[in-house]
Scaffold this motif. Structure first.
Motif, PDB file in Angstrom:
ATOM      1  N   LEU A  73       0.768  -0.721   0.018  1.00 10.21           N
ATOM      2  CA  LEU A  73       0.121  -0.219   0.383  1.00 10.21           C
ATOM      3  C   LEU A  73       0.613   0.924   0.030  1.00 10.21           C
ATOM      4  O   LEU A  73       0.116   2.088  -0.631  1.00 10.21           O
ATOM      5  CB  LEU A  73      -1.415  -0.011   1.191  1.00 10.21           C
ATOM      6  N   THR A  78      -2.156   0.579  -5.310  1.00 10.03           N
ATOM      7  CA  THR A  78      -2.546  -1.089  -4.552  1.00 10.03           C
ATOM      8  C   THR A  78      -3.941  -0.674  -4.171  1.00 10.03           C
ATOM      9  O   THR A  78      -3.541   0.306  -3.512  1.00 10.03           O
ATOM     10  CB  THR A  78      -0.898  -1.272  -3.693  1.00 10.03           C
ATOM     11  N   LEU A  79      -4.322  -1.504  -4.121  1.00  6.16           N
ATOM     12  CA  LEU A  79      -5.504  -1.752  -4.087  1.00  6.16           C
ATOM     13  C   LEU A  79      -5.095  -3.222  -2.374  1.00  6.16           C
ATOM     14  O   LEU A  79      -4.382  -4.589  -3.067  1.00  6.16           O
ATOM     15  CB  LEU A  79      -6.554  -2.374  -4.900  1.00  6.16           C
ATOM     16  N   SER A  80      -5.652  -3.232  -1.402  1.00  2.36           N
ATOM     17  CA  SER A  80      -5.308  -4.595  -0.602  1.00  2.36           C
ATOM     18  C   SER A  80      -6.905  -5.100  -0.288  1.00  2.36           C
ATOM     19  O   SER A  80      -7.851  -3.595   1.064  1.00  2.36           O
ATOM     20  CB  SER A  80      -4.733  -4.169   0.535  1.00  2.36           C
TER      21      SER A  80
ATOM     22  N   ARG B  16      -5.568  14.292  -8.630  1.00  2.00           N
ATOM     23  CA  ARG B  16      -6.241  13.820  -7.539  1.00  2.00           C
ATOM     24  C   ARG B  16      -7.526  13.763  -7.971  1.00  2.00           C
ATOM     25  O   ARG B  16      -7.965  13.604  -6.832  1.00  2.00           O
ATOM     26  CB  ARG B  16      -5.617  14.366  -6.234  1.00  2.00           C
ATOM     27  N   SER B  92     -12.286  -1.475   0.920  1.00  2.00           N
ATOM     28  CA  SER B  92     -11.217  -1.202   0.847  1.00  2.00           C
ATOM     29  C   SER B  92     -10.488  -1.197  -0.449  1.00  2.00           C
ATOM     30  O   SER B  92      -9.405  -0.318  -0.324  1.00  2.00           O
ATOM     31  CB  SER B  92     -11.038  -3.015   1.047  1.00  2.00           C
ATOM     32  N   THR B  93     -11.521  -1.473  -2.105  1.00  2.00           N
ATOM     33  CA  THR B  93     -11.069  -0.749  -3.107  1.00  2.00           C
ATOM     34  C   THR B  93     -11.059   0.730  -2.540  1.00  2.00           C
ATOM     35  O   THR B  93     -10.003   1.069  -3.008  1.00  2.00           O
ATOM     36  CB  THR B  93     -12.095  -1.691  -4.071  1.00  2.00           C
ATOM     37  N   SER B  96      -8.263   2.238   0.102  1.00  2.00           N
ATOM     38  CA  SER B  96      -7.131   1.566  -0.657  1.00  2.00           C
ATOM     39  C   SER B  96      -5.937   3.234  -1.528  1.00  2.00           C
ATOM     40  O   SER B  96      -5.237   4.163  -1.347  1.00  2.00           O
ATOM     41  CB  SER B  96      -7.043   0.834  -1.246  1.00  2.00           C
ATOM     42  N   LEU B  97      -7.656   3.702  -1.770  1.00  2.00           N
ATOM     43  CA  LEU B  97      -7.174   4.470  -3.439  1.00  2.00           C
ATOM     44  C   LEU B  97      -7.100   5.461  -2.100  1.00  2.00           C
ATOM     45  O   LEU B  97      -6.807   6.365  -2.980  1.00  2.00           O
ATOM     46  CB  LEU B  97      -7.838   4.310  -4.513  1.00  2.00           C
ATOM     47  N   LYS B  99      -5.645   6.257   0.978  1.00  2.00           N
ATOM     48  CA  LYS B  99      -4.720   6.540   1.575  1.00  2.00           C
ATOM     49  C   LYS B  99      -3.443   7.190   0.024  1.00  2.00           C
ATOM     50  O   LYS B  99      -2.276   7.678   0.431  1.00  2.00           O
ATOM     51  CB  LYS B  99      -3.912   5.002   1.874  1.00  2.00           C
ATOM     52  N   HIS B 100      -4.000   6.961  -0.900  1.00  2.00           N
ATOM     53  CA  HIS B 100      -3.157   7.544  -2.114  1.00  2.00           C
ATOM     54  C   HIS B 100      -3.344   8.990  -2.256  1.00  2.00           C
ATOM     55  O   HIS B 100      -2.913   9.872  -3.738  1.00  2.00           O
ATOM     56  CB  HIS B 100      -2.869   6.660  -3.800  1.00  2.00           C
TER      57      HIS B 100
END
Lengths: 248, 248, 248, 248, 248, 248
Positions: A73, A78-80, B16, B92-93, B96-97, B99-100
């Motif tokens: 991550l 990245t997907l988790s 973003r 989660s999908t 995860s993104l 977080k980015h």
């Protein structure tokens, strides 16, 4: 047989000795030169060729592409899955078909980080349903000897965006490899410490790990074919009712 | 942009403000004449064409193909997520993104049974992350008027393996439709009772519901194009920073 | 029959064809002029009158007053259940009585935000208990035509602390309405974007949404009576064993 | 103050030193002579009178009527929350108001079976939010001495559908008591075994436990008034900032 | 019998009327003079002596040493289970042996903070498995009168790192007590407020609570022997099939 | 240092670079000749000797004795944690000490079935707390070469109640081994199928697996000492701040 392509009546008509094959992969960083779907693409491609060879013995589900990739991550894209979510997705897939009386399930995994959750999930289901036949393994574990013989770098097993994975992708999807960006990664070791779990940003500069520059399409073909052969053998043995029975 | 095709550095380089588009579908029975992946195939196809038109404004993830399909489980080959599993996969999908640092997410749904869990999931995430922009809708909800005008049967909206879905599949994947097996289904009503949740085996003989025999590729094209147009408009409005603000 | 008033022996003596009616509401902000319990009060009142009309066909439980109201949490005094908690509360209520062999359950909902969790909960229970008869609906959905005809504002359906809810409260509990504080709310729209989930602070200045100033007790009575009539019809049909069966 | 009656602006205007009071009860069998809502009715009535006496120091929420009553499920009409559901409902109620910066919460419990989940819930919240002031207690625990002095039977504390509860109901809601059906229940003991958890069908013939026939409205009034007084004292002490500090 | 010492065939050979005894303790701060394992050590020691006296009636499991100790977490070295984890551990222990057809289980608890989760866990299991005999109690609750008579301080029951616990540790493990560091703790009270749940740092200066300086090995022996006797009596009664049956 | 023996002030005084060592074992059948606690006993014994050698670098917690042993549940006396419970117990142990600012944790595992849940747990914690140093490994993995050289049977790694485990138990606890009942177990293989998860009753007649009859105390000592040495080396390296950094 391919579940996604079938109607329910065609599924209904199948022998219940058919082995349900579930590919598992990931969407996670693979360095600056491989796409995030690498694990998913390889697991799906291996399974597709296997299916063609033993079509009457298997029914393949779509590939579970959301893997357990928390250690990747730190890199964008990245997907988790959470552990709970991963276990639930896999369990629901199996339990749905178990309701339709299928009783043999084999996971073909393309992402090392899925091995532990795959194992835990199947053990849980097995404990509750002892009559099911349940298996899982990395596609690369069916050809470890060929992989070791094929790789030229000093690492003789599959890593991550490494000689083996680059080779497989050059064989399967050369157009998806950023060839000019291929690089080796992973720093010089100073210790034999082996027990630690690590974030991928702690062991790699740009996300890959291994001798990626040594990858070739020829190596990829050799590894790919060996994996397919290993999995076909496994499926034929399971389909024939053979189970592991001992130690000699 | 297509996440699965990108390297992490290419994702990292994106603005973003890019809208993450997540298609959701199902693997579930669609009568004796459409494949189990029908919802997944249509949602994926619609999203793929949308992506080509507004490529610089979106990043599309793989399609979540394990839907909330418990009501179809009486028919073989249907896979159904638990609510927990579905919510976790979608969360989660998105997380995860997030977080980015992506902050805009739009679900394009192909299976009516996913609407409630899609809504609940986004509401939960929104409550915890009020600065995210989160949306979801069935692809068919972007073209309800065109659908109503196009359909000849007395049902003017999309149902299940119906005039609309057969039309879309004949337009997109005619080779996957078992044309000789197409039939209408759904029994004569005797009551206006509207509040009940039903298993699909309680309201259909063989799994479909609607005037499937009226489906044509031409209708499918008209509906498909209208859905694409509606979604493109939505994406451009969200990308421009427009949000729903009132009642007049 | 009213469960809370009965002894266990009186419950035990009931026909198991009795429909268990479960009202669901919320405790959430309703602008500066309606009390937080508005949804709970209306759902409870509607159900109480219904119970008097078909007393021998129903057993009413207390109203679930903790709704799914996360989108209203930015305003003080709003309580919101977690999805898990809401689903568990509703499931436990139904499963408790299913243990006592009741098999028909109908939720009368007073809060739009509960529709998705109500649906998900019943679908989960139905999947595990296909022989149960399970239904849910907003009380206002039983009288949509009368509501549309009654409302004078340009919005023809129920919103939140709106013309319809103010009318109902003026009819039922005029002393609870802060009449001098009634105001319209909801900003001028600038876009047709329809897919987004929103916090209520993003679409309303002071928590209400709609033409509250147009509310009257007379409109409230007309809407209330129509809702009661619609629900009574639904109950009588379910009690008679009628279920939804088709499309013509 | 009564949350359900207030608008959000009135809640917003409250001092955050106001103590949020949450009554908890049950819907469970109370023998052949008391209604299932007995615990809910008493807890609600006690709290209502308390609220009138210290209105400016408290804000009362609606009563949580779905208790932890699994041990009563063998008797029809009993509803029981799962532990998860009970904990979530209580936690959500508290956390919602904590978001609005209320920091003092007191549960007034009417059902003994809720004591353990009330305790666990508050301990969990306290561990995560050490600055909150959190308390819980049965209403009857505020007047144990008066109860012991008032009861004539050999059991000097509150049980279930017993002398004390019948007395309270005769005082509060005499019309809800089936006076002709009142009976004592609970078999003769043969052992001092004290550690076992029991289903209520194992220790009672018809669901009650104790000397119900000794109940009178006068005893009920004395107990009720003492409980109110005890709770008012507790609230005033908490409101004054007094906390338990030692052992002497 | 001691489960940890036995082979599976020896367990298999046991009568299924054997009572499974599960000691529960904690690893948590016990002031500056007792070790963190104090509760675990005492519960284990009591159970071990009990086992010797009624060896043919019981099978003792290892001690569950991870208790519900969130209120002690402000002090270093305290470990605390989540409620979920504690309930799962205890449930799994019981359910595992219930699969082997054991049906009697008795928890001997050494940590007050475990009482609520022990109770909740057993109630949940009992609700699902009404034929199991399930009990739990603090070891000290089997000798409350002896404890009250033995203690010299004004507190007549067990607290935490108090006169009673110091006495027990001086009797059982004098070498583990930092005798020179023993001190009383707990501040002077100023109020009768009784309902609050507290973090241990709010009611103690250095983690203990009570008249620890009054502890002696002699008192410890008297208390210990009384607890053993009380538990032995309980076990013999349960083993004889005696259950609690009434109120006279 | 040994946590269970320490007071909280002694824990508080430790350097936060101290490595928290957590042994994990099981209570599960080990054939007719080894006690159920075998894995717990060995892991505890190894860790205890390690602690003596590097006492100033470690703090050892009690051994988690409830392992993930679902595959052994067909044999009486086996206890098995749910995955949820196991993960929670381990997570709570680590998180409790992380609150006290310890940041290095090493699990020494004695039961192969715990490897997957140990891995998953640490990966989850690492994802949320990237600054923690987290490791886990079977004690036997620190001496694989010595084990392979020591064992005479054709199986060169540790199995279950096998040559290696019998040897270790004869070295550590000879009085706990039923020497007259030692036997080899595990049937003759007929296939290379490797992917299946199995219940232990499917691969063993009486619960053991391997050449148990070849076990000796001398082999046990050699293996034990090698494991201790390997773990000590790992701890010293981690304590010195060495982390795994690369591939050359």
């Amino acid at each position: 047989m391919i579940l996604a392509e079938m109607t329910w009546k065609e599924v209904e008509a199948l022998s219940r000795d058919t082995i349900v094959v579930i590919p598992t992969g990931s969407i996670e960083q693979h360095g600056p030169f491989l796409p995030t779907a690498t694990d998913t693409l390889i697991a799906t491609a291996v399974t597709a060729v296997v299916e063609k060879q033993v079509s009457d013995q298997v029914m393949v589900t779509p590939t579970i592409w959301l893997g357990a990739s928390g250690h990747h991550l730190p890199f964008a894209g990245t997907l988790s899955a959470s552990v709970t979510g991963y276990v639930e997705t896999l369990t629901s897939t199996i339990q749905s078909l178990a309701k339709h009386r299928f009783h043999r399930f084999l996971i073909i995994n393309g992402h090392g980080g899925n091995n532990e959750p795959n194992g835990i999930t199947l053990r849980q289901i097995k404990e509750q349903n002892p009559n099911l036949t349940l298996g899982h393994r990395g596609y690369y574990q069916f050809a470890e000897q060929v992989i070791a013989e094929t790789l030229e770098g000093s690492i003789k097993g599959i890593q991550h965006a490494c000689e083996a994975e680059v080779s497989l992708m050059l064989h399967l999807y050369p157009e998806k490899v950023r060839k000019d960006l291929i690089r080796d990664d992973g720093l010089r070791p100073v210790t034999p410490v082996q027990s630690l779990v690590k974030g991928w940003d702690e062991i790699s500069e740009e996300g890959s790990f291994g001798f990626a520059t040594l990858g070739t399409a020829e190596k990829g073909k050799r590894i790919f074919d060996a994996c397919v052969e290993g999995i076909v053998n496994e499926i034929e043995a399971i389909h024939a009712g053979v189970v592991y029975r001992g130690i000699f």
